[in-house]
Design an enzyme around this catalytic site. Sequence first.
Site, short mmCIF file in Angstrom:
data_model
loop_
_atom_site.label_atom_id
_atom_site.label_comp_id
_atom_site.label_asym_id
_atom_site.label_seq_id
_atom_site.Cartn_x
_atom_site.Cartn_y
_atom_site.Cartn_z
N ALA A 74 0.84 -1.15 0.09
CA ALA A 74 0.01 0.13 -0.04
C ALA A 74 1.30 1.25 -0.02
O ALA A 74 1.70 1.31 0.64
CB ALA A 74 -1.01 0.08 1.31
N GLU A 119 2.27 -5.47 7.39
CA GLU A 119 1.47 -5.17 8.53
C GLU A 119 1.27 -4.41 9.47
O GLU A 119 0.95 -3.94 10.63
CB GLU A 119 -0.01 -5.17 8.37
N GLY A 135 0.75 -6.07 0.95
CA GLY A 135 -0.01 -5.85 -0.39
C GLY A 135 0.50 -6.19 -1.90
O GLY A 135 -0.27 -6.68 -2.53
N GLU A 141 0.13 -9.36 -0.88
CA GLU A 141 -1.39 -10.29 -1.78
C GLU A 141 -1.58 -10.53 -3.05
O GLU A 141 -1.97 -11.23 -3.21
CB GLU A 141 -1.79 -9.89 -0.70
#
Length: 267
Positions: free
Chosen positions: A72, A140, A117, A120
Amino acid sequence: MGEERFGEFVLVRRHGEEGVVELVLDRPKAMNAVSTEMARSVAGACAALGGDAGVRVVVVTSTHERAFCVGADLKERNSFSDADLVRQRPVARAAYTGVLELPMPTIAAVHGFALGGGFELALACDLIVADGTAVVGLPEVSVGVIPGGGGTQLLPRRVGAARAAELIFTARRVEAEEAYRLGLVDQLVPGGEDRSAALSLAGRIAANSPVGLRAAKRALRLGQGLDLRAGLEVEDAAWRSVAFSEDRAEGVAAFAERRAPRWPSAS
Protein backbone atom coordinates in the site's frame (compact mmCIF):
# COMPACT_ATOMS: atom_id res chain seq x y z
CA MET A 1 2.34 -7.57 -29.44
CA GLY A 2 -0.58 -5.31 -28.47
CA GLU A 3 -0.63 -2.99 -25.48
CA GLU A 4 -3.39 -1.20 -23.62
CA ARG A 5 -3.02 1.13 -20.67
CA PHE A 6 -5.39 1.25 -17.72
CA GLY A 7 -4.82 4.59 -16.08
CA GLU A 8 -1.29 5.80 -15.53
CA PHE A 9 0.11 2.84 -13.64
CA VAL A 10 -1.14 -0.41 -15.21
CA LEU A 11 -0.32 -1.81 -18.63
CA VAL A 12 -1.85 -4.85 -20.33
CA ARG A 13 0.44 -6.47 -22.88
CA ARG A 14 -0.79 -9.22 -25.21
CA HIS A 15 1.68 -11.77 -26.58
CA GLY A 16 0.67 -12.68 -30.12
CA GLU A 17 -2.16 -15.15 -30.62
CA GLU A 18 -1.14 -17.59 -27.90
CA GLY A 19 -3.54 -16.14 -25.33
CA VAL A 20 -0.82 -15.10 -22.85
CA VAL A 21 -1.35 -11.64 -21.40
CA GLU A 22 0.81 -9.61 -19.03
CA LEU A 23 -0.76 -7.38 -16.40
CA VAL A 24 2.14 -5.01 -15.81
CA LEU A 25 2.49 -2.98 -12.61
CA ASP A 26 4.01 0.25 -13.89
CA ARG A 27 4.53 2.80 -11.15
CA PRO A 28 8.33 2.69 -10.97
CA LYS A 29 8.80 6.03 -9.18
CA ALA A 30 7.02 4.55 -6.14
CA MET A 31 8.24 0.93 -6.47
CA ASN A 32 4.67 0.06 -7.51
CA ALA A 33 3.16 1.14 -4.18
CA VAL A 34 -0.59 0.67 -4.54
CA SER A 35 -2.29 4.05 -4.44
CA THR A 36 -6.03 4.53 -4.81
CA GLU A 37 -5.56 5.31 -8.50
CA MET A 38 -3.39 2.27 -9.08
CA ALA A 39 -5.84 0.00 -7.23
CA ARG A 40 -8.65 1.28 -9.42
CA SER A 41 -6.57 0.56 -12.53
CA VAL A 42 -5.70 -2.99 -11.44
CA ALA A 43 -9.38 -3.69 -10.83
CA GLY A 44 -10.32 -2.24 -14.21
CA ALA A 45 -7.70 -4.27 -16.04
CA CYS A 46 -8.84 -7.46 -14.30
CA ALA A 47 -12.47 -6.78 -15.19
CA ALA A 48 -11.51 -6.41 -18.85
CA LEU A 49 -9.32 -9.53 -18.88
CA GLY A 50 -11.88 -11.63 -17.00
CA GLY A 51 -14.45 -10.95 -19.68
CA ASP A 52 -12.12 -11.73 -22.58
CA ALA A 53 -12.54 -15.30 -23.80
CA GLY A 54 -9.30 -15.04 -25.77
CA VAL A 55 -7.15 -14.74 -22.66
CA ARG A 56 -5.79 -18.12 -21.57
CA VAL A 57 -3.17 -17.15 -18.98
CA VAL A 58 -2.39 -13.89 -17.16
CA VAL A 59 1.13 -13.11 -15.91
CA VAL A 60 1.48 -10.28 -13.38
CA THR A 61 4.82 -8.50 -13.84
CA SER A 62 6.60 -5.31 -12.76
CA THR A 63 8.58 -2.62 -14.57
CA HIS A 64 10.63 -1.72 -11.49
CA GLU A 65 13.99 -3.48 -11.49
CA ARG A 66 14.19 -3.77 -7.69
CA ALA A 67 10.58 -4.46 -6.73
CA PHE A 68 7.49 -6.37 -7.73
CA CYS A 69 5.33 -4.21 -5.44
CA VAL A 70 6.04 -2.75 -1.99
CA GLY A 71 2.39 -2.79 -0.91
CA ALA A 72 0.00 0.00 0.00
CA ASP A 73 1.03 3.60 -0.65
CA LEU A 74 1.69 4.59 2.95
CA LYS A 75 2.52 8.18 1.98
CA GLU A 76 -0.98 8.51 0.57
CA ARG A 77 -2.46 6.70 3.57
CA ASN A 78 -0.67 9.07 5.95
CA SER A 79 -2.72 11.96 4.55
CA PHE A 80 -6.05 10.14 4.97
CA SER A 81 -8.70 10.93 7.50
CA ASP A 82 -10.66 8.01 8.92
CA ALA A 83 -13.43 8.83 6.43
CA ASP A 84 -10.94 8.77 3.56
CA LEU A 85 -9.73 5.35 4.65
CA VAL A 86 -13.28 4.01 4.79
CA ARG A 87 -13.97 5.33 1.29
CA GLN A 88 -10.77 3.85 -0.09
CA ARG A 89 -11.28 0.37 1.37
CA PRO A 90 -13.62 -1.02 -1.33
CA VAL A 91 -11.36 0.40 -4.05
CA ALA A 92 -8.34 -1.38 -2.56
CA ARG A 93 -10.25 -4.62 -2.06
CA ALA A 94 -11.42 -4.58 -5.68
CA ALA A 95 -7.80 -4.69 -6.88
CA TYR A 96 -6.92 -7.80 -4.89
CA THR A 97 -10.19 -9.62 -5.54
CA GLY A 98 -9.90 -8.64 -9.20
CA VAL A 99 -6.69 -10.67 -9.50
CA LEU A 100 -7.98 -13.45 -7.26
CA GLU A 101 -11.18 -13.92 -9.24
CA LEU A 102 -9.69 -14.00 -12.73
CA PRO A 103 -11.19 -17.16 -14.25
CA MET A 104 -8.07 -18.23 -16.14
CA PRO A 105 -4.74 -19.41 -14.65
CA THR A 106 -2.58 -16.61 -13.27
CA ILE A 107 1.15 -16.40 -12.53
CA ALA A 108 3.05 -13.75 -10.57
CA ALA A 109 6.61 -12.99 -11.72
CA VAL A 110 8.35 -11.71 -8.59
CA HIS A 111 11.73 -10.07 -8.17
CA GLY A 112 12.97 -7.75 -5.47
CA PHE A 113 10.52 -6.61 -2.85
CA ALA A 114 7.01 -8.10 -2.70
CA LEU A 115 5.79 -6.86 0.65
CA GLY A 116 2.39 -6.39 2.25
CA GLY A 117 -0.16 -5.74 -0.46
CA GLY A 118 2.50 -6.49 -3.05
CA PHE A 119 2.90 -10.03 -1.76
CA GLU A 120 -0.88 -10.30 -1.51
CA LEU A 121 -1.17 -9.53 -5.23
CA ALA A 122 1.21 -12.43 -5.83
CA LEU A 123 -0.68 -14.69 -3.40
CA ALA A 124 -3.87 -13.94 -5.33
CA CYS A 125 -2.30 -15.68 -8.34
CA ASP A 126 -2.37 -19.44 -8.83
CA LEU A 127 1.42 -19.72 -9.14
CA ILE A 128 4.37 -17.57 -8.09
CA VAL A 129 7.68 -17.60 -9.97
CA ALA A 130 10.42 -15.74 -8.08
CA ASP A 131 14.02 -14.94 -8.87
CA GLY A 132 16.94 -15.00 -6.45
CA THR A 133 16.52 -11.33 -5.52
CA ALA A 134 12.98 -11.77 -4.20
CA VAL A 135 12.11 -10.68 -0.68
CA VAL A 136 8.54 -11.39 0.42
CA GLY A 137 6.52 -10.80 3.55
CA LEU A 138 3.41 -9.47 5.23
CA PRO A 139 4.68 -6.76 7.62
CA GLU A 140 1.34 -5.05 8.29
CA VAL A 141 1.24 -5.62 12.06
CA SER A 142 4.47 -3.62 12.32
CA VAL A 143 2.54 -0.50 11.22
CA GLY A 144 -0.56 -1.18 13.29
CA VAL A 145 -2.84 -2.94 10.80
CA ILE A 146 -3.24 -6.48 9.43
CA PRO A 147 -2.94 -7.92 5.94
CA GLY A 148 -6.07 -6.67 4.23
CA GLY A 149 -5.66 -7.86 0.65
CA GLY A 150 -6.35 -11.52 1.37
CA GLY A 151 -3.10 -12.38 3.17
CA THR A 152 -4.63 -13.85 6.33
CA GLN A 153 -6.68 -16.24 4.18
CA LEU A 154 -4.38 -16.99 1.25
CA LEU A 155 -1.11 -17.51 3.11
CA PRO A 156 -2.38 -20.33 5.40
CA ARG A 157 -3.80 -22.06 2.34
CA ARG A 158 -0.26 -22.14 0.97
CA VAL A 159 1.84 -22.94 4.01
CA GLY A 160 -0.53 -23.98 6.80
CA ALA A 161 -2.00 -22.08 9.73
CA ALA A 162 0.97 -22.18 12.12
CA ARG A 163 3.55 -21.12 9.54
CA ALA A 164 1.28 -18.32 8.33
CA ALA A 165 0.77 -17.15 11.91
CA GLU A 166 4.52 -17.02 12.52
CA LEU A 167 5.13 -15.00 9.35
CA ILE A 168 2.28 -12.58 9.96
CA PHE A 169 2.85 -12.13 13.71
CA THR A 170 6.60 -11.49 13.34
CA ALA A 171 6.17 -9.29 10.24
CA ARG A 172 9.49 -10.66 9.03
CA ARG A 173 10.84 -10.48 5.51
CA VAL A 174 11.72 -13.76 3.83
CA GLU A 175 14.43 -13.99 1.20
CA ALA A 176 14.13 -16.05 -1.95
CA GLU A 177 15.74 -19.34 -0.91
CA GLU A 178 13.76 -19.61 2.32
CA ALA A 179 10.59 -18.46 0.56
CA TYR A 180 10.94 -21.32 -1.91
CA ARG A 181 11.75 -23.80 0.85
CA LEU A 182 8.65 -22.77 2.83
CA GLY A 183 6.36 -22.87 -0.20
CA LEU A 184 5.76 -19.12 -0.30
CA VAL A 185 6.77 -19.24 -3.96
CA ASP A 186 6.46 -22.14 -6.37
CA GLN A 187 9.46 -21.78 -8.67
CA LEU A 188 12.85 -20.19 -7.99
CA VAL A 189 14.97 -18.99 -10.92
CA PRO A 190 18.23 -17.03 -11.23
CA GLY A 191 18.21 -13.27 -10.77
CA GLY A 192 16.57 -11.38 -13.62
CA GLU A 193 14.79 -14.43 -15.04
CA ASP A 194 11.44 -14.27 -13.23
CA ARG A 195 9.53 -12.65 -16.10
CA SER A 196 10.95 -14.89 -18.83
CA ALA A 197 10.41 -18.01 -16.72
CA ALA A 198 6.83 -16.99 -15.89
CA LEU A 199 6.06 -16.28 -19.55
CA SER A 200 7.56 -19.62 -20.55
CA LEU A 201 5.40 -21.39 -17.98
CA ALA A 202 2.38 -19.43 -19.19
CA GLY A 203 3.06 -20.56 -22.75
CA ARG A 204 3.09 -24.22 -21.68
CA ILE A 205 -0.17 -23.75 -19.81
CA ALA A 206 -1.78 -21.80 -22.66
CA ALA A 207 -1.18 -24.70 -25.07
CA ASN A 208 -3.94 -26.61 -23.27
CA SER A 209 -7.70 -26.30 -23.63
CA PRO A 210 -8.99 -22.87 -22.54
CA VAL A 211 -12.26 -24.49 -21.46
CA GLY A 212 -10.39 -27.17 -19.52
CA LEU A 213 -8.07 -24.66 -17.83
CA ARG A 214 -10.91 -22.49 -16.56
CA ALA A 215 -12.89 -25.49 -15.34
CA ALA A 216 -9.84 -26.92 -13.59
CA LYS A 217 -9.20 -23.60 -11.86
CA ARG A 218 -12.83 -23.39 -10.81
CA ALA A 219 -12.69 -26.87 -9.29
CA LEU A 220 -9.41 -26.15 -7.49
CA ARG A 221 -10.63 -22.86 -6.04
CA LEU A 222 -14.17 -23.90 -5.08
CA GLY A 223 -12.99 -27.17 -3.57
CA GLN A 224 -10.58 -25.55 -1.13
CA GLY A 225 -11.69 -25.99 2.45
CA LEU A 226 -14.46 -28.45 1.65
CA ASP A 227 -14.53 -32.01 2.94
CA LEU A 228 -13.61 -34.66 0.39
CA ARG A 229 -17.16 -35.66 -0.49
CA ALA A 230 -18.22 -32.05 -1.14
CA GLY A 231 -15.01 -31.37 -3.04
CA LEU A 232 -15.65 -34.32 -5.33
CA GLU A 233 -19.09 -32.88 -6.11
CA VAL A 234 -17.42 -29.61 -7.10
CA GLU A 235 -15.05 -31.56 -9.32
CA ASP A 236 -17.92 -33.49 -10.91
CA ALA A 237 -19.78 -30.29 -11.74
CA ALA A 238 -16.64 -28.86 -13.35
CA TRP A 239 -16.09 -32.10 -15.27
CA ARG A 240 -19.64 -32.02 -16.61
CA SER A 241 -19.11 -28.46 -17.81
CA VAL A 242 -16.32 -29.61 -20.15
CA ALA A 243 -17.07 -33.28 -20.87
CA PHE A 244 -19.42 -32.50 -23.75
CA SER A 245 -17.59 -29.43 -25.06
CA GLU A 246 -16.06 -28.99 -28.50
CA ASP A 247 -12.66 -28.75 -26.83
CA ARG A 248 -13.04 -32.24 -25.37
CA ALA A 249 -13.99 -33.66 -28.77
CA GLU A 250 -11.02 -31.92 -30.42
CA GLY A 251 -8.62 -33.00 -27.69
CA VAL A 252 -9.54 -36.68 -28.05
CA ALA A 253 -9.41 -36.46 -31.85
CA ALA A 254 -6.00 -34.77 -31.80
CA PHE A 255 -4.63 -37.42 -29.45
CA ALA A 256 -5.92 -40.22 -31.69
CA GLU A 257 -4.50 -38.53 -34.80
CA ARG A 258 -1.16 -37.72 -33.10
CA ARG A 259 -1.31 -34.00 -33.81
CA ALA A 260 -1.51 -30.77 -31.84
CA PRO A 261 -5.07 -29.83 -30.92
CA ARG A 262 -6.77 -26.82 -32.47
CA TRP A 263 -8.99 -25.70 -29.61
CA PRO A 264 -12.40 -24.46 -30.84
CA SER A 265 -12.81 -22.26 -27.75
CA ALA A 266 -9.60 -20.39 -28.66
CA SER A 267 -10.77 -19.40 -32.13
